[in-house]
Design an enzyme around this catalytic site. Structure first.
Site, short mmCIF file in Angstrom:
data_model
loop_
_atom_site.label_atom_id
_atom_site.label_comp_id
_atom_site.label_asym_id
_atom_site.label_seq_id
_atom_site.Cartn_x
_atom_site.Cartn_y
_atom_site.Cartn_z
N LYS A 2 -15.74 48.74 -119.22
CA LYS A 2 -15.79 47.95 -117.98
C LYS A 2 -16.12 46.51 -118.31
O LYS A 2 -16.67 46.21 -119.37
CB LYS A 2 -16.83 48.53 -117.02
CG LYS A 2 -18.25 48.13 -117.27
CD LYS A 2 -19.21 48.59 -116.16
CE LYS A 2 -20.62 48.13 -116.49
NZ LYS A 2 -21.68 48.85 -115.84
N GLY A 23 -21.13 50.47 -107.83
CA GLY A 23 -19.80 49.99 -108.21
C GLY A 23 -19.32 50.56 -109.54
O GLY A 23 -18.16 50.97 -109.66
#
Ligand code: R5P
Length: 342
Positions: free
Chosen positions: A201, A234
């Protein structure tokens, strides 16, 4: 030092402190932990602590009722330690199930603080002689201290729950949601006898995450994403979406610390995740009624640790072996505090 330890707690996670004390057949010591009218924290220890071994249990987090914020909980902890030192406690151990301010543990660009080190300095100057915590955001935060640090793991409790739910072996792939969590995910994969995958990520800005790549095979498997903390949700929601798109049949998530900041509960409710499993290092102040959320108690792990510290026995032995516990029925017997069928 007098023989029986004394336990004290601030207001951030009193329920956990009481549960730990109960498992040790002790009580949480009397103290006034309040505020003056001018909002400054007010502390008065209500028991004699002279010559005693003292444990102050306080997560650096928001309380269940929201009346105590992160900064208040830190201040309560520091002032309690100061009061206990001035009252001649023989040794003060800060038991911080969730060590807040850990995200800024290094400078990533100019003119940033190293907040985790500031907390370490404050604990030291107020008189903390030992730290017991759990799943530090980065294990190297231990190096910010020159006192003994026991960085416990919630892994045995979380893995035992997953195994009981049938989430292990070939049907499962354990997933790290970022490169930094690979070691933790590897430990879970080993214990669950499952394979491993890694999500990469990036954070275009603070508290926003984007998946860039996935390494490992998730197709046709139940994915269990393992993280240390859930803040905005998230990271997990985005990882779940990407893993599902790669063919995973279901996605479960486990994390030690459920912060659930801002809209996190809604983000996770609306996500592809079947269940969000956390521990009670932080009280569930806004997720308790949602069927997706499961909270497991890690009180026994802390109780066993306190017991071992006071009797000079090994703490790491608690985490040795396949089942995560040795002589005591600690991390294996974690009651589910709040759960519902997904
Ligand atoms: C990151 O390094 C951490 O391990 C967590 O993945 C992260 O803090 C979770 O934050 P959020 O829930 O806001 O994405």
């Amino acid at each position: 030092m007098s023989s029986s330890p004394l336990i004290f707690s601030g207001n951030s996670n009193r329920a956990l402190a009481e549960e730990i004390a109960k498992r040790l057949k002790l009580h949480v010591g009397k103290s006034l932990v309040d505020k003056f009218k001018n909002e400054e924290t007010r502390i008065e220890i209500g028991e004699n602590v002279r010559g005693s071994e003292v444990f102050v249990i306080q997560s650096i987090c928001r309380s269940a009722d929201g009346k105590i914020g992160v900064n208040d909980s830190l201040m309560e902890l520091l002032l309690m330690v100061d009061a206990l030192r001035r009252a001649s406690a023989a040794r003060i151990t800060a038991v911080i199930p969730y060590y807040g301010y850990a995200k800024q543990d290094k400078k990533t660009k100019g003119r940033e603080p190293i907040s985790a080190k500031v907390i370490a300095n404050l604990l030291k100057v107020t008189g903390t002689k030992r730290l017991v915590t759990m799943d530090l955001h980065a294990a190297q935060i231990q190096g910010f201290f020159d006192i003994p640090v026991d960085n416990l793991m919630a892994m045995p409790v979380l893995c035992n729950y997953l195994k009981k739910e049938g989430l292990s072996r070939d049907r499962v792939v354990v997933v790290s949601p970022d490169a930094g969590g690979v070691h933790r995910a590897e430990l879970f994969a080993k214990r669950l006898e499952s394979s491993l995958a890694i999500v990469f990520k990036r954070r275009p800005e603070p508290d926003v995450s984007e998946v860039t790549d996935i390494v490992g095979d998730v197709k046709g498997k139940i994915a269990v994403i393992v993280d240390d903390m859930i803040s905005t949700g998230g990271t997990l929601a985005k990882a779940a979406e990407a893993i599902k798109a790669r063919g995973a049949t279901q996605v479960y998530t486990v994390a030690t610390h459920g912060i659930f900041a801002g809209d996190a509960v809604r983000v996770l409710e609306d996500s592809d995740i079947e269940k969000v499993i956390v521990t009670n290092t932080i009280p569930l102040h806004n997720a308790g009624d949602h069927p997706k959320f499961v909270q497991l108690s890690i009180a026994q792990t802390f109780a066993d640790t306190i017991s071992r510290i006071t009797t000079n026995r090994s703490v790491s032995a608690l985490f040795d072996g396949e089942e995560g516990g040795t002589s005591e029925p600690g991390p294996n017997e974690a009651p589910v505090l709040q759960t519902a069928t997904a």
